[in-house]
Each structure stands twice: as structure tokens, then as C-alpha cells.
Design a protein around this motif. Structure first.
Motif, short mmCIF file in Angstrom:
data_model
loop_
_atom_site.label_atom_id
_atom_site.label_comp_id
_atom_site.label_asym_id
_atom_site.label_seq_id
_atom_site.Cartn_x
_atom_site.Cartn_y
_atom_site.Cartn_z
N LEU A 54 -7.27 -4.63 5.34
CA LEU A 54 -6.23 -3.62 5.47
C LEU A 54 -6.30 -3.17 6.93
CD1 LEU A 54 -4.09 -1.86 3.92
CD2 LEU A 54 -5.84 -0.10 3.81
N LYS A 73 -1.50 -4.78 5.01
CA LYS A 73 -2.41 -5.46 4.07
C LYS A 73 -2.18 -6.95 4.29
CE LYS A 73 -5.22 -5.89 0.52
NZ LYS A 73 -6.67 -5.83 0.78
N ASP A 126 -2.64 -10.49 3.55
CA ASP A 126 -3.05 -11.48 2.56
C ASP A 126 -3.00 -12.92 3.07
OD1 ASP A 126 -4.17 -10.28 0.40
OD2 ASP A 126 -2.58 -10.77 -1.02
N ILE A 144 -5.89 -1.76 -1.83
CA ILE A 144 -5.27 -0.83 -0.87
C ILE A 144 -5.85 0.57 -1.08
CG2 ILE A 144 -3.11 0.36 -0.29
CD1 ILE A 144 -1.70 -2.40 -0.83
N GLN A 175 -9.55 0.70 -0.09
CA GLN A 175 -9.71 0.62 1.37
C GLN A 175 -9.20 1.87 2.09
OE1 GLN A 175 -7.78 -3.26 1.51
NE2 GLN A 175 -9.66 -4.26 2.16
N VAL A 185 1.97 1.50 3.88
CA VAL A 185 1.33 0.19 3.85
C VAL A 185 2.41 -0.88 3.76
CG1 VAL A 185 -0.22 -1.36 2.59
CG2 VAL A 185 -0.75 1.09 2.73
N LEU A 224 3.04 -5.01 3.39
CA LEU A 224 2.35 -6.22 2.97
C LEU A 224 2.73 -7.41 3.84
CD1 LEU A 224 1.38 -4.69 0.53
CD2 LEU A 224 2.28 -6.48 -0.93
#
Ligand SMILES: *Cc1c(COP(=O)(O)O)cnc(C)c1O
Length: 444
Positions: free
Chosen positions: A113, A132, A134, A256, A259, A407, A409
Motif C-alpha cells: 500500500l 494499493k 497489486d 488495505i 495496512q 485508496v 487500486l
């Protein structure tokens, strides 16, 4: 193509609504499947639609009770924090056996994150902006999460072949997970995907079939295959194993919040293909609240689509409850689902939480990719360009509050979609190997 024999308990697909004796399937805290529409319950098995109302099924749990004592909550939090730095730290909240971390799987998750202060400055976000990321998963997309859960279900139900209909990333994730877990794999993709996605899907040694058509054609084909003896004994991670598959996305919500120091973010921007990921992130957040692992407060969920495939965004803006399918035409191929199965649920969630669904065009997607790369050193695939581009647009529209913790993604890796940026990301200059030539290029 060899027809697989059907393992003992996979025939529950046909007898789902009959009174089977208690199933011996061990999927940890998962106790049943329940219909999202009518609530009817079914035994755990490779089924995905309610036999009464055809609604989609989801996993129901006997979860550790958190609401009771704060000691229980603290014990669960400690147990999670002491777990491996993978999604398996959340095994007590997932449909997997307790010893899952010791099984041959790819152990995805616990990706970074990233506190994106440079991007925040660029976008005018003052309340804290996080990416975040991935792309850090084993096959470089968020799909490793959902596949890891589906693999454990496939194991439990005795399947020997893993399959899927894919927009690209899923095919690679299934190929890799099958290789590691000892399954045969045969996956299906639209024939015109990016080279990086095709190579990733093929390199793990399973069978890869390109279908002449778009994702919706591939998906229709797979639904037919499931109903045919040709597909007997096959676990399609996103079709007959879909209820389990979907649960993998909850781990994004768990990570999330953990973190962030066991706190809910105020706003999350999530890309939409079928909409499964978005709906399950919401489910994960609600579970954390119910368990007492995070303090309850309002959060807003925003969905992001590419303009060339924006049926959910169009319905959101028009105030419709029904999604009108489209024919996708966008460089964001991983999100190119014209008839998204979870679209109506996405609309509900965006409206209920006070979020929104927005879309950006191909030029803005490329700008989003480059903006994230230039500010944070993160090279996203086109889907990440969509979320960054949509985040910018939502701020400009006044729909996303820059003073709140946000946040965004990034669900995939830019190396798999080089085609999107290659025309506008080349060498600044190409010169002879001499100082004179470099001086002449004016870069010193
Ligand atoms: C599959 C995928 C998504 C979203 O998938 P859903 O079907 O909405 O769950 C997002 N980003 C990438 C890169 C994907 O491959």
C-alpha cells in the motif's frame, strides 16, 4: 481434448437443492452457499446460481464472533498479524482449510500500500492518497487472489482440470496456479489480446484457447461447455467456482484496512470488469466492521470503467437500475466485459455508500498510466490507468473529496500492456556513441 472423469462429490451441481447428508468438504469457516437475491441456502459445492430464483450464490460463514468481547477481537487481530505475509493470514475469514498456507499454491497478496504523496500533490489530494499495488502478485495482477481461493475449492471438490473465461490476466493466474498445485489447465481468452497476456497465459504449460470473439462470447462458450459432457469434471474458477473465487477479492479490503492501521479508508476507487472485485471489497469491509476489527464509519466506493466499455457508468449516470450490455472497444482489455454479471450490485454499492461510477477514454487511460509512473514509479497496466484517470476526473467533478483518505487500486502490471504506451514512450533520442552526438542532442 481429454474428458476428465468426474470426482465423487462434483455431482452435487445437479442435486444442489436436495437434502444431501452433511458434506465432508473442509473449507474452513465456510458453511454454506446462500443466494444473494432470495437468501436460500445450499450445501457447499461447485454451483453458482440459485435453483429457485437463478440469483448468484455467495459463501456464507460461521465467522469468529467479534461483536461480543473486545478480547476476542484482540485475539483475532493478533492471530492475523502473526500470520504469513500473504492472503493466508486471513484464512480464518476465507473459504479455505486452516492449513492452507502449507499447501502447494502461489500464496499471493499482502501487496504494497504505497503512500502516493507525489501523485497526491499532482491531483490536489490533501487527505492522504494511497495506491494499493497489486502488480506485485505472483502473476502480476489482482487475479492471483481470486484464483488462490478457487483452487482450494477445486481441490476440495475433487476437480482435476482448472479452466476459466478470461480477459487476459485470469488466464495467466489460472495457468500458474494450476502448474503449482498440480492441476491440468485449459483456459479461454478472446483471440486478440495483448502479446504479454497471451504469453503469460501460455508459458505455464497448460492449454490456452483463443476464441474468435470478445470476452462475452468467450463467457457464453464456457457456460455451454460446463453444461456439456466435454466440460465434466472441470473447475471453471469464475463460473462454477465463482462464489469461492469472488471471496478472494475480500482480501484487498482486509489488507488495505490492516495496512492503514486497522482503519477504514474514506474513499476507494476500484476498476470494474464484471464488478465482482468491487462488490467483494465492499463485503470485506462490512465483515471487518461486523467483527469489530475496524471502527464503523462511512466509506465511499467509486467504480472506474473505460469509456469504450462503460455500461455500469452509463447506468449510474442515467439513474438506471438495469445495465444495458455494450460491445467493448477500448485499450483497457482486462476490463472489457460488455455484460458485467455484478453490474447491478455495483450500482447499489456506489449509490448506498455515496460513491459514483465514472469512465475515461483511451487517451486519458494512457495519461493515467504515465502520471502514476512519473509520480510514483509504478508502471500500471491499462486498468490502473483507468483508476488513476477516473480518480482525477472524480476530483474535477467534485464527486471525490480530496480532503479525505483515498485508496486507488492498481490491479495489474504495465509490462503486460506495453502496446498501450509504446507509441508514446520511446527513447528521448537515439545517437552515435560519442560525446559530440550527446551534446548535440541537448540533454546534458
Ligand atoms: C479482472 C480484472 C479486474 C476486475 O475484475 P472484476 O471482474 O470486476 O472482478 C480489474 N483489473 C484487472 C487488471 C483485471 O484483470
Amino acid at each position: 481434448m481429454a474428458v476428465q472423469t468426474v470426482a465423487s462429490n462434483t455431482d452435487s451441481a445437479n442435486v444442489a437443492n436436495t437434502a444431501n447428508s452433511a458434506s465432508a468438504v473442509d473449507l474452513g469457516p465456510a458453511v454454506a452457499l446462500s443466494c444473494r437475491e432470495c437468501g436460500e441456502r445450499f450445501e457447499l459445492g461447485p454451483i453458482f446460481a440459485c435453483s429457485s430464483c437463478f440469483g448468484p450464490l455467495e459463501v456464507a460463514y460461521e465467522l469468529p464472533s467479534g461483536t461480543g468481547s473486545s478480547q476476542d477481537v484482540e485475539a483475532l487481530r493478533k492471530q492475523i498479524e502473526a500470520g504469513p505475509e500473504t492472503i493466508w493470514r486471513y484464512a480464518p475469514l476465507l473459504p479455505v482449510p486452516a492449513d492452507v498456507a502449507g499447501k502447494p499454491n502461489l500464496s499471493p497478496g499482502f501487496t504494497k500500500l504505497v503512500k502516493a504523496d507525489n501523485l497526491a500533490r499532482e491531483l490536489g489530494v490533501t487527505g492522504g492518497l494511497y495506491v494499493k499495488d497489486d502488480s506485485g502478485n505472483p502473476t502480476h495482477s489482482f487475479k492471483d487472489r481470486v484464483v488462490a481461493i478457487a483452487v482450494e475449492a477445486a481441490r476440495a471438490f475433487g476437480f482435476t482440470t482448472l479452466s476459466c473465461s478470461s480477459t487476459g490476466n485470469l488466464a495467466g493466474a489460472v495457468g500458474a496456479a494450476a502448474a503449482r498445485a498440480g492441476f491440468r489447465s485449459c483456459v479461454f481468452i478472446p483471440h486478440d489480446l495483448e502479446a504479454g497476456k497471451v504469453v503469460m497465459a501460455a508459458v505455464y504449460g497448460g492449454d490456452l484457447v483463443g476464441i474468435e470473439g470478445n470476452y462475452d462470447d468467450v463467457n457464453r462458450f464456457c457456460s455451454e461447455l460446463i453444461g456439456d459432457p466435454l466440460g465434466e469434471g472441470w473447475g471453471f474458477v469464475n463460473v462454477n467456482l465463482r462464489p469461492y473465487y469472488g471471496e478472494g477479492s475480500k482480501t484487498l479490503a482486509y489488507e488495505i484496512c490492516e495496512q492503514l492501521g486497522w482503519q477504514l479508508p474514506d474513499q476507494i476507487v476500484i476498476p470494474i470488469a464484471s464488478g465482482s472485485q468491487l462488490t467483494k471489497i465492499d463485503k470485506g469491509l462490512k465483515e471487518l466492521i461486523a467483527l469489530g476489527l475496524v471502527e464503523d464509519k462511512p466509506y465511499k466506493i467509486f467504480g472506474a470503467q473505460a469509456e469504450g466499455c462503460s455500461p455500469v457508468s452509463a447506468a449510474f449516470k442515467a439513474g438506471h437500475d438495469v445495465i444495458r450490455p455494450v460491445k467493448p472497444d477500448t485499450i483497457a482489455k482486462s476490463l472489457a466485459i460488455g455484460n458485467p454479471a455484478d453490474g447491478p450490485y455495483v450500482l447499489d454499492i456506489a449509490r448506498r455508500t455515496g460513491g459514483a461510477v465514472e469512465d475515461v477514454n483511451d487517451t486519458q487511460i494512457v495519461e493515467g498510466i504515465k502520471l502514476l509512473a512519473r509520480t510514483e514509479g509504478i508502471f500500471a497496466e491499462t486498468a490502473g490507468g483507468v483508476t488513476v484517470g477516473v480518480t482525477r476526473k472524480l476530483i474535477e467533478n467534485g464527486l471525490l473529496d480530496p480532503a479525505l483518505t483515498t485508496v486507488v487500486l492498481n490491479t495489474g502490471d504495465g509490462l503486460k500492456t506495453l502496446e498501450a504506451v509504446a507509441p508514446t514512450a520511446g527513447p528521448t533520442a537515439t545517437i552515435r556513441p560519442s560525446l559530440d552526438a550527446f551534446r548535440a542532442a541537448g540533454l546534458a
